[in-house]
Design an enzyme around this catalytic site. Sequence first.
Site, PDB file in Angstrom:
ATOM      1  N   ARG A  15       0.887  -1.164  -0.072  1.00 44.11           N
ATOM      2  CA  ARG A  15      -0.076  -0.165  -0.036  1.00 44.11           C
ATOM      3  C   ARG A  15       0.984   1.192  -0.092  1.00 44.11           C
ATOM      4  NH1 ARG A  15      -3.386  -1.547   5.125  1.00 44.11           N
ATOM      5  NH2 ARG A  15      -1.431  -2.549   5.743  1.00 44.11           N
ATOM      6  N   LYS A  75       1.862   1.758   7.258  1.00 46.20           N
ATOM      7  CA  LYS A  75       2.011   1.030   8.472  1.00 46.20           C
ATOM      8  C   LYS A  75       3.103   1.769   9.357  1.00 46.20           C
ATOM      9  CE  LYS A  75       1.173  -2.340   9.587  1.00 46.20           C
ATOM     10  NZ  LYS A  75      -0.402  -2.653  10.075  1.00 46.20           N
ATOM     11  N   TYR A  94      -0.947   4.080  10.881  1.00 50.68           N
ATOM     12  CA  TYR A  94      -1.064   3.149  11.786  1.00 50.68           C
ATOM     13  C   TYR A  94      -0.019   2.977  12.706  1.00 50.68           C
ATOM     14  CZ  TYR A  94      -5.312   1.721   8.911  1.00 50.68           C
ATOM     15  OH  TYR A  94      -6.622   1.761   8.329  1.00 50.68           O
ATOM     16  N   HIS A  96      -0.206   1.282  16.103  1.00 47.13           N
ATOM     17  CA  HIS A  96      -0.688  -0.064  16.974  1.00 47.13           C
ATOM     18  C   HIS A  96       0.307  -0.083  18.339  1.00 47.13           C
ATOM     19  CE1 HIS A  96      -3.771  -1.279  14.184  1.00 47.13           C
ATOM     20  NE2 HIS A  96      -2.786  -1.280  13.179  1.00 47.13           N
ATOM     21  N   GLU A 118      -5.678   4.324  13.865  1.00 50.02           N
ATOM     22  CA  GLU A 118      -6.624   3.301  14.429  1.00 50.02           C
ATOM     23  C   GLU A 118      -7.040   3.726  15.549  1.00 50.02           C
ATOM     24  OE1 GLU A 118      -3.349   2.998  14.363  1.00 50.02           O
ATOM     25  OE2 GLU A 118      -2.600   2.151  16.424  1.00 50.02           O
ATOM     26  N   ASP A 270      -2.476  -7.106  15.565  1.00 49.19           N
ATOM     27  CA  ASP A 270      -1.548  -5.905  15.438  1.00 49.19           C
ATOM     28  C   ASP A 270      -2.048  -5.321  16.725  1.00 49.19           C
ATOM     29  OD1 ASP A 270      -4.642  -5.425  15.215  1.00 49.19           O
ATOM     30  OD2 ASP A 270      -4.243  -3.876  13.417  1.00 49.19           O
TER      31      ASP A 270
HETATM   32  N1  LIG Z   1      -4.224  -8.049  11.162  1.00 47.86           N
HETATM   33  C1  LIG Z   1      -4.487  -7.130  10.123  1.00 47.86           C
HETATM   34  O1  LIG Z   1      -3.916  -6.802   9.029  1.00 47.86           O
HETATM   35  C2  LIG Z   1      -5.757  -5.957  10.514  1.00 47.86           C
HETATM   36  C3  LIG Z   1      -6.451  -5.216   9.619  1.00 47.86           C
HETATM   37  C4  LIG Z   1      -7.473  -4.329  10.168  1.00 47.86           C
HETATM   38  C5  LIG Z   1      -7.708  -4.519  11.270  1.00 47.86           C
HETATM   39  N2  LIG Z   1      -7.040  -5.164  12.241  1.00 47.86           N
HETATM   40  C6  LIG Z   1      -7.449  -5.546  13.621  1.00 47.86           C
HETATM   41  O2  LIG Z   1      -8.711  -6.083  13.902  1.00 47.86           O
HETATM   42  C7  LIG Z   1      -9.098  -5.953  15.311  1.00 47.86           C
HETATM   43  C8  LIG Z   1     -10.640  -5.687  15.179  1.00 47.86           C
HETATM   44  O3  LIG Z   1     -10.973  -4.398  14.589  1.00 47.86           O
HETATM   45  P1  LIG Z   1     -12.415  -3.870  14.283  1.00 47.86           P
HETATM   46  O4  LIG Z   1     -12.288  -2.694  13.595  1.00 47.86           O
HETATM   47  O5  LIG Z   1     -13.174  -5.017  13.855  1.00 47.86           O
HETATM   48  O6  LIG Z   1     -12.572  -3.442  15.649  1.00 47.86           O
HETATM   49  P2  LIG Z   1     -14.096  -3.168  16.492  1.00 47.86           P
HETATM   50  O7  LIG Z   1     -13.894  -2.266  17.452  1.00 47.86           O
HETATM   51  O8  LIG Z   1     -15.058  -2.905  15.253  1.00 47.86           O
HETATM   52  O9  LIG Z   1     -14.700  -4.650  16.985  1.00 47.86           O
HETATM   53  C9  LIG Z   1     -13.921  -4.906  18.153  1.00 47.86           C
HETATM   54  C10 LIG Z   1     -15.161  -6.021  18.705  1.00 47.86           C
HETATM   55  O10 LIG Z   1     -14.307  -6.840  19.716  1.00 47.86           O
HETATM   56  C11 LIG Z   1     -15.187  -7.045  20.684  1.00 47.86           C
HETATM   57  N3  LIG Z   1     -14.522  -7.222  21.930  1.00 47.86           N
HETATM   58  C12 LIG Z   1     -13.750  -6.140  22.668  1.00 47.86           C
HETATM   59  N4  LIG Z   1     -13.273  -7.070  23.993  1.00 47.86           N
HETATM   60  C13 LIG Z   1     -14.079  -8.260  23.733  1.00 47.86           C
HETATM   61  C14 LIG Z   1     -13.985  -9.188  24.919  1.00 47.86           C
HETATM   62  N5  LIG Z   1     -13.353  -9.261  25.890  1.00 47.86           N
HETATM   63  N6  LIG Z   1     -14.683 -10.520  24.156  1.00 47.86           N
HETATM   64  C15 LIG Z   1     -15.274 -10.534  23.067  1.00 47.86           C
HETATM   65  N7  LIG Z   1     -15.506  -9.597  22.411  1.00 47.86           N
HETATM   66  C16 LIG Z   1     -14.873  -8.262  22.594  1.00 47.86           C
HETATM   67  C17 LIG Z   1     -16.151  -5.557  20.752  1.00 47.86           C
HETATM   68  O11 LIG Z   1     -17.274  -5.553  21.539  1.00 47.86           O
HETATM   69  C18 LIG Z   1     -16.164  -5.342  19.385  1.00 47.86           C
HETATM   70  O12 LIG Z   1     -17.376  -6.097  18.885  1.00 47.86           O
HETATM   71  C19 LIG Z   1      -8.098  -4.553  15.819  1.00 47.86           C
HETATM   72  O13 LIG Z   1      -7.173  -5.002  16.603  1.00 47.86           O
HETATM   73  C20 LIG Z   1      -7.643  -3.970  14.264  1.00 47.86           C
HETATM   74  O14 LIG Z   1      -6.688  -3.150  14.697  1.00 47.86           O
HETATM   75  C21 LIG Z   1      -5.929  -6.150  11.892  1.00 47.86           C
END
Ligand SMILES: NC(=O)c1ccc[n+]([C@@H]2O[C@H](COP(=O)([O-])OP(=O)(O)OC[C@H]3O[C@@H](n4cnc5c(N)ncnc54)[C@H](O)[C@@H]3O)[C@@H](O)[C@H]2O)c1
Length: 376
Positions: A15, A75, A94, A96, A118, A270
């Site tokens: 990206r 990133k 980002y 993290h 984020e 992340d």
């Molecule tokens: N690996 C990657 O390339 C990549 C890409 C994009 C996003 N992400 C990551 O994915 C993760 C989720 O992002 P999102 O946008 O969906 O976040 P979000 O805030 O929309 O959703 C998070 C969810 O987790 C739930 N939650 C929190 N604590 C909890 C617990 N103890 N038990 C059960 N559920 C719980 C919340 O209620 C919510 O529904 C983040 O860490 C984000 O940075 C990673």
Amino acid sequence: MLIGVPREIKVHEYRVGLTPESVRDLAARGYRVMVEKSAGEGIGASDGDYRTAGANIASTPEEVFAAAELIVKVKEPLAGERARLRPGQTLFTYLHLAPDAEQVRDLVRSGVIAIAYETVTSPTGGLPLLAPMSEVAGRMAVQVAAHYLERPSGGRGVLVSGASGVAPARVVVLGAGVVGSNAARIAAGMGAEVVMLSRSAGPLQRLQAELGPSLRAFVLSPEDLDRELREADAVIGSAMVPGGLAPKLVTRAMLATMKKGAVLVDVSIDQGGCFETSRPTTHADPVFEVDGILHYCVANMPGAVPRTSTYALNRATLPFVLDLAQRGIVEALRANAGLRDGLNVCRGKVTRREVAEALGYACTGALEALGTRAAG
Ligand SMILES: NC(=O)c1ccc[n+]([C@@H]2O[C@H](COP(=O)([O-])OP(=O)(O)OC[C@H]3O[C@@H](n4cnc5c(N)ncnc54)[C@H](O)[C@@H]3O)[C@@H](O)[C@H]2O)c1
């Protein structure tokens, strides 16, 4: 204001911080943009495209880091990039930070103003700069799980959709946010049996109403989690607390109860990951096995689909870049509370509570660190 766009250097990260279209928009308003040579290669944008849009092309990252007041990336800066940051500079990308002590140390030492995509919020409370990449990663998570469930990839040899007379895969999604709901939609679309467990009932009810009987949804309890893990072919981890460490929902002991060759996709990696056994991986070497369970823990999943991801990300970030350029960094942060929520490190101070708590720093208020007061 001079805005700098270095080429991303994380493994298989294709990206880029600004598309040529975004550069054209900024240049038309009189801002200077410097783009590192070949920065847009991964999205099919040549140096010529950036030049035509109004950018200057820098032949080295040093040039970009030395000249730019505002650095727009994708990133988090890697160690070599962090060494080039300097006081008076603002980093918009980002970050993290909660699971990354070395990065926080270097950003604090550098004296920069570091705004993390984020944790920027919208007036309605969402995370507008995380959401587009969460949508992409949530959708990819099921594709990835389907691939690694194939036997030659190390999985248990299950087709997500099943076949006539043969049951489909069971996909368990932890977290009902943007990643989780997108993963559930794709899994249901592919014909999987989808189970979702999350913290609160509201989002689960909305998704249940949308997906009907293809989804079973529960407010997470230890009993439900235990039962669903035993039956799962794939588990997608997407639980997180904005800016903080992801909750560890699945322990190593729980892996022993799961089917051998099941696949865990830890999208929350992340933020430290929501499986105890997770560690970050890259697109070059995305999976590893623990106790017979495959773990996919790539921290920059959307980097694999850079054409889709860069345009989705830029659509969300450009208004904030324009705000920073138009009002100036400090005034934009003072006036725009949502943007200010993105401030994680400011001139040697940690300004995000979750990061300070995770890593043992004192937390300074954003306005105090900026030496200003809120607008209005
Ligand atoms: N690996 C990657 O390339 C990549 C890409 C994009 C996003 N992400 C990551 O994915 C993760 C989720 O992002 P999102 O946008 O969906 O976040 P979000 O805030 O929309 O959703 C998070 C969810 O987790 C739930 N939650 C929190 N604590 C909890 C617990 N103890 N038990 C059960 N559920 C719980 C919340 O209620 C919510 O529904 C983040 O860490 C984000 O940075 C990673």
